[in-house]
Design a protein around this motif. Structure first.
Motif, PDB file in Angstrom:
ATOM      1  N   ILE A 129       0.834  -1.209   0.000  1.00 18.56           N
ATOM      2  CA  ILE A 129       0.000   0.000   0.000  1.00 18.56           C
ATOM      3  C   ILE A 129       0.869   1.259   0.000  1.00 18.56           C
ATOM      4  O   ILE A 129       0.395   2.346   0.341  1.00 18.56           O
ATOM      5  N   GLY A 130       2.138   1.089  -0.382  1.00 20.45           N
ATOM      6  CA  GLY A 130       2.992   2.248  -0.573  1.00 20.45           C
ATOM      7  C   GLY A 130       3.646   2.797   0.672  1.00 20.45           C
ATOM      8  O   GLY A 130       4.050   3.961   0.692  1.00 20.45           O
ATOM      9  N   ALA A 238      -4.798  13.701  25.298  1.00 16.61           N
ATOM     10  CA  ALA A 238      -5.166  14.239  23.989  1.00 16.61           C
ATOM     11  C   ALA A 238      -4.018  14.168  22.989  1.00 16.61           C
ATOM     12  O   ALA A 238      -4.241  14.290  21.785  1.00 16.61           O
ATOM     13  N   GLU A 239      -2.794  13.951  23.486  1.00 14.80           N
ATOM     14  CA  GLU A 239      -1.632  13.909  22.598  1.00 14.80           C
ATOM     15  C   GLU A 239      -1.438  12.538  21.939  1.00 14.80           C
ATOM     16  O   GLU A 239      -0.607  12.392  21.041  1.00 14.80           O
ATOM     17  N   VAL A 240      -2.160  11.518  22.402  1.00 16.34           N
ATOM     18  CA  VAL A 240      -2.059  10.198  21.776  1.00 16.34           C
ATOM     19  C   VAL A 240      -2.574  10.306  20.338  1.00 16.34           C
ATOM     20  O   VAL A 240      -3.583  10.958  20.073  1.00 16.34           O
ATOM     21  N   PRO A 241      -1.891   9.681  19.387  1.00 15.69           N
ATOM     22  CA  PRO A 241      -2.272   9.855  17.973  1.00 15.69           C
ATOM     23  C   PRO A 241      -3.544   9.092  17.614  1.00 15.69           C
ATOM     24  O   PRO A 241      -4.003   8.227  18.375  1.00 15.69           O
ATOM     25  N   PRO A 242      -4.134   9.396  16.464  1.00 18.29           N
ATOM     26  CA  PRO A 242      -5.298   8.634  15.986  1.00 18.29           C
ATOM     27  C   PRO A 242      -5.013   7.141  16.023  1.00 18.29           C
ATOM     28  O   PRO A 242      -3.909   6.693  15.715  1.00 18.29           O
ATOM     29  N   THR A 243      -6.053   6.381  16.397  1.00 21.24           N
ATOM     30  CA  THR A 243      -5.854   4.963  16.713  1.00 21.24           C
ATOM     31  C   THR A 243      -6.859   4.083  15.992  1.00 21.24           C
ATOM     32  O   THR A 243      -8.052   4.400  15.920  1.00 21.24           O
ATOM     33  N   PHE A 244      -6.366   2.956  15.482  1.00 21.78           N
ATOM     34  CA  PHE A 244      -7.200   1.913  14.866  1.00 21.78           C
ATOM     35  C   PHE A 244      -7.059   0.656  15.703  1.00 21.78           C
ATOM     36  O   PHE A 244      -5.935   0.225  16.020  1.00 21.78           O
ATOM     37  N   LEU A 245      -8.188   0.055  16.088  1.00 19.51           N
ATOM     38  CA  LEU A 245      -8.184  -1.172  16.887  1.00 19.51           C
ATOM     39  C   LEU A 245      -8.991  -2.258  16.191  1.00 19.51           C
ATOM     40  O   LEU A 245     -10.028  -1.981  15.587  1.00 19.51           O
ATOM     41  N   TRP A 298      -9.326  -6.932   8.199  1.00 20.01           N
ATOM     42  CA  TRP A 298      -8.781  -5.805   8.958  1.00 20.01           C
ATOM     43  C   TRP A 298      -7.754  -5.001   8.170  1.00 20.01           C
ATOM     44  O   TRP A 298      -7.723  -3.758   8.307  1.00 20.01           O
ATOM     45  N   PRO A 299      -6.891  -5.628   7.313  1.00 18.07           N
ATOM     46  CA  PRO A 299      -5.960  -4.795   6.547  1.00 18.07           C
ATOM     47  C   PRO A 299      -6.669  -3.836   5.589  1.00 18.07           C
ATOM     48  O   PRO A 299      -6.212  -2.708   5.375  1.00 18.07           O
ATOM     49  N   VAL A 300      -7.784  -4.282   5.005  1.00 18.01           N
ATOM     50  CA  VAL A 300      -8.555  -3.420   4.103  1.00 18.01           C
ATOM     51  C   VAL A 300      -9.140  -2.246   4.883  1.00 18.01           C
ATOM     52  O   VAL A 300      -9.071  -1.081   4.454  1.00 18.01           O
ATOM     53  N   LEU A 301      -9.701  -2.548   6.060  1.00 20.07           N
ATOM     54  CA  LEU A 301     -10.267  -1.499   6.896  1.00 20.07           C
ATOM     55  C   LEU A 301      -9.191  -0.535   7.382  1.00 20.07           C
ATOM     56  O   LEU A 301      -9.398   0.678   7.431  1.00 20.07           O
ATOM     57  N   ALA A 302      -8.025  -1.084   7.719  1.00 17.49           N
ATOM     58  CA  ALA A 302      -6.929  -0.232   8.191  1.00 17.49           C
ATOM     59  C   ALA A 302      -6.431   0.676   7.070  1.00 17.49           C
ATOM     60  O   ALA A 302      -6.124   1.860   7.315  1.00 17.49           O
ATOM     61  N   GLU A 303      -6.354   0.154   5.846  1.00 16.28           N
ATOM     62  CA  GLU A 303      -5.928   0.993   4.727  1.00 16.28           C
ATOM     63  C   GLU A 303      -6.925   2.121   4.491  1.00 16.28           C
ATOM     64  O   GLU A 303      -6.544   3.279   4.272  1.00 16.28           O
ATOM     65  N   GLU A 304      -8.215   1.795   4.550  1.00 13.66           N
ATOM     66  CA  GLU A 304      -9.237   2.836   4.403  1.00 13.66           C
ATOM     67  C   GLU A 304      -9.095   3.895   5.497  1.00 13.66           C
ATOM     68  O   GLU A 304      -9.224   5.102   5.240  1.00 13.66           O
ATOM     69  N   TRP A 305      -8.831   3.441   6.722  1.00 14.95           N
ATOM     70  CA  TRP A 305      -8.658   4.368   7.840  1.00 14.95           C
ATOM     71  C   TRP A 305      -7.434   5.263   7.628  1.00 14.95           C
ATOM     72  O   TRP A 305      -7.482   6.467   7.912  1.00 14.95           O
ATOM     73  N   LEU A 306      -6.347   4.711   7.106  1.00 15.61           N
ATOM     74  CA  LEU A 306      -5.148   5.505   6.844  1.00 15.61           C
ATOM     75  C   LEU A 306      -5.433   6.597   5.814  1.00 15.61           C
ATOM     76  O   LEU A 306      -4.851   7.683   5.866  1.00 15.61           O
ATOM     77  N   HIS A 307      -6.323   6.311   4.870  1.00 19.92           N
ATOM     78  CA  HIS A 307      -6.760   7.355   3.948  1.00 19.92           C
ATOM     79  C   HIS A 307      -7.635   8.377   4.669  1.00 19.92           C
ATOM     80  O   HIS A 307      -7.520   9.585   4.436  1.00 19.92           O
ATOM     81  N   THR A 308      -8.489   7.883   5.560  1.00 18.10           N
ATOM     82  CA  THR A 308      -9.385   8.777   6.288  1.00 18.10           C
ATOM     83  C   THR A 308      -8.623   9.815   7.101  1.00 18.10           C
ATOM     84  O   THR A 308      -9.025  10.980   7.186  1.00 18.10           O
ATOM     85  N   GLY A 313      -3.252   9.800   1.839  1.00 24.29           N
ATOM     86  CA  GLY A 313      -3.972  10.597   0.883  1.00 24.29           C
ATOM     87  C   GLY A 313      -5.424  10.727   1.282  1.00 24.29           C
ATOM     88  O   GLY A 313      -5.856  10.186   2.296  1.00 24.29           O
ATOM     89  N   PRO A 314      -6.216  11.414   0.488  1.00 23.18           N
ATOM     90  CA  PRO A 314      -7.609  11.688   0.866  1.00 23.18           C
ATOM     91  C   PRO A 314      -8.472  10.447   0.844  1.00 23.18           C
ATOM     92  O   PRO A 314      -8.162   9.478   0.139  1.00 23.18           O
ATOM     93  N   PRO A 315      -9.561  10.450   1.608  1.00 24.26           N
ATOM     94  CA  PRO A 315     -10.513   9.317   1.554  1.00 24.26           C
ATOM     95  C   PRO A 315     -10.996   9.109   0.130  1.00 24.26           C
ATOM     96  O   PRO A 315     -11.129  10.035  -0.668  1.00 24.26           O
ATOM     97  N   GLY A 316     -11.247   7.858  -0.209  1.00 26.63           N
ATOM     98  CA  GLY A 316     -11.694   7.530  -1.556  1.00 26.63           C
ATOM     99  C   GLY A 316     -10.562   7.172  -2.490  1.00 26.63           C
ATOM    100  O   GLY A 316     -10.792   6.761  -3.621  1.00 26.63           O
ATOM    101  N   ALA A 317      -9.306   7.316  -1.995  1.00 26.44           N
ATOM    102  CA  ALA A 317      -8.143   7.004  -2.833  1.00 26.44           C
ATOM    103  C   ALA A 317      -7.591   5.629  -2.552  1.00 26.44           C
ATOM    104  O   ALA A 317      -6.455   5.326  -2.889  1.00 26.44           O
ATOM    105  N   VAL A 318      -8.369   4.772  -1.901  1.00 25.13           N
ATOM    106  CA  VAL A 318      -7.891   3.437  -1.548  1.00 25.13           C
ATOM    107  C   VAL A 318      -7.496   2.671  -2.799  1.00 25.13           C
ATOM    108  O   VAL A 318      -8.228   2.640  -3.789  1.00 25.13           O
ATOM    109  N   GLY A 319      -6.303   2.057  -2.727  1.00 24.44           N
ATOM    110  CA  GLY A 319      -5.826   1.260  -3.849  1.00 24.44           C
ATOM    111  C   GLY A 319      -5.019   2.038  -4.845  1.00 24.44           C
ATOM    112  O   GLY A 319      -4.396   1.476  -5.733  1.00 24.44           O
TER     113      GLY A 319
END
Length: 321
Positions: A129-130, A238-245, A298-308, A313-319
Motif C-alpha cells: 500500500i505504498g 489528547a496527545e495520543v495519535p489517531p488509533t485503529f483497533l 482488517w488490513p482493508v479497513l486499516a488501509e481505508e482508515w489511513l486514507h481517512t 492521501g484523501p478518503p476515496g483514494a484506496v488502492g
C-alpha cells in the motif's frame, strides 16, 4: 507452403526466442528480488551497547513448540533471547511510495517475537500500500513491562528516533510515521504513544521526537483492568495519535475488553479512534487467512482508515499509488 526444413527451422528459432525471453525474464526477476533485498537496511538500536546490562545469556533461538509451529497452514518463526535489539527497513517500492511509514512491533508476551506472522508479513502488506516498514526486534524475554521495566519502551523510542533521523535518506515523511503492534507488541505501541518523551536513567538523552503519528493496535494485551479501566501507565491523553483497533470477541489470550476499554479511554480523551470487533478469530492470526473474516478484512479497513486520517492521501483514494 515453404520447404519443410525451413518450417522446422522457423519453429525452432521461435521456440529459442521464447525460451530466451523466458530465461531473460527469469534472470530479471531474480535481479529484481535481489535488488529489493539489497535495499533492506538492518542496524542495531544501540551500537554502543544497551542502556542496561543484558540479563539474557546464550544466542537467539526459536522456542516454538511443535504443536504451535504451523499457523494457517504455514510455518511460524519466533525469536527469543534478543539481547541486541535492531531494526530492519523494508522500503516502499519507488513507484508507489507515499512517504508514509510504520514501525512494526511483533507480539509474543514480552517473552518471544513472532517475526514472520506479525513481522515480515506485515511489512509485505505495508509495502503493497505504498508504505515503508521498519520491523523492530526489541529485547525479550522480559519478566515485566512498562512501568516496572522500561527496556522495551526505550527500544521502541530509539527505533522511532532512528527512523525520523533517517527520514530523508529512507524517503519517508517524518510527519507520517506510525506504529503497528500485535498483542504484547500492541501494548508496546500504546506505551510509546503515551510516553514518547520518557527519558530513562541510563539511556542517552535525545531531542528527536519519538511520538508516533498514528497507531494500529491489534488484539492488544495488558490494556485493561478487571474494573473496566485501563492502567494508569497507558491512560490516554489528547496527545495520543489517531488509533485503529481490531480484535475478535472470542480472543482466548487478550480478552476483547482490552480493545473495548482502551477505545473508551481514547474516546474520553477525545482521541480520534476506530474499532472493529469480530465474533470469531481467536488470537495471533496476523494477516494469514483463516475460515473467519477478520484476518482478511482488517488490513482493508486499516488501509481505508489511513486514507481517512490523510496518511495515505484523501478518503476515496484506496488502492491508488
Amino acid at each position: 507452403m515453404g520447404h519443410p526444413d525451413v518450417q522446422v527451422w522457423t519453429v525452432w528459432l521461435r521456440m529459442l526466442r521464447m525460451k530466451r525471453a523466458a530465461f531473460l525474464g527469469f534472470v530479471l526477476a531474480l535481479f529484481g528480488c535481489a535488488a529489493l533485498r539489497a535495499q533492506q537496511t538492518t542496524m542495531l538500536l544501540w551500537p554502543d551497547g544497551n542502556p542496561e546490562a543484558s540479563r539474557v545469556t546464550g544466542p537467539e533461538y526459536d522456542p516454538t513448540a511443535a504443536e504451535n509451529h504451523m499457523v494457517s497452514g504455514k510455518p511460524s518463526v519466533r525469536i527469543t533471547n534478543v539481547s541486541k535489539p535492531n531494526l530492519t527497513v523494508y522500503p516502499a517500492p519507488a513507484s508507489k511510495n507515499t512517504g508514509a511509514a510504520a514501525l512494526v512491533f511483533p507480539g509474543g508476551g514480552y517473552v518471544r517475537l513472532s517475526m514472520e506472522l506479525e513481522g515480515t508479513e506485515v511489512c509485505d502488506w505495508l509495502n503493497s500500500i505504498g508504505m515503508t516498514c521498519v520491523l523492530v526486534k526489541y529485547r525479550v524475554p522480559e519478566t515485566e513491562h512498562y512501568p516496572e521495566n522500561t527496556e522495551d519502551l526505550e527500544d521502541a523510542q530509539q527505533a522511532m528516533r532512528i527512523t525520523r533521523g533517517h527520514a530523508t535518506e529512507w524517503h519517508i515523511d517524518p510527519k507520517k510515521i506510525g506504529v503497528v503492534g500485535f498483542s504484547a507488541g500492541a501494548h508496546l505501541a500504546v506505551v510509546l504513544s503515551t510516553h514518547p518523551d520518557f527519558q530513562g536513567k541510563n539511556g542517552p538523552r535525545s531531542t528527536v521526537d519519538a511520538r508516533p503519528n498514528f497507531q494500529i493496535v491489534m488484539y492488544p494485551g495488558y490494556t485493561s483492568l478487571p474494573d473496566g479501566k485501563v492502567p494508569d501507565s497507558i491512560k490516554p491523553t489528547a496527545e495520543v495519535p489517531p488509533t485503529f483497533l481490531a480484535q475478535a470477541e472470542n480472543d482466548y489470550s487478550a480478552h476483547v475488553e482490552s480493545s473495548i476499554d482502551y477505545f473508551m479511554a481514547l474516546k474520553e480523551a477525545k482521541v480520534p479512534a476506530e474499532m472493529h470487533i469480530y465474533t470469531q478469530g481467536g488470537h495471533g492470526f496476523g494477516l494469514r487467512p483463516t475460515e473467519f473474516p477478520i484476518a482478511a478484512k482488517w488490513p482493508v479497513l486499516a488501509e481505508e482508515w489511513l486514507h481517512t486520517i490523510h496518511v495515505l492521501g484523501p478518503p476515496g483514494a484506496v488502492g491508488r499509488p
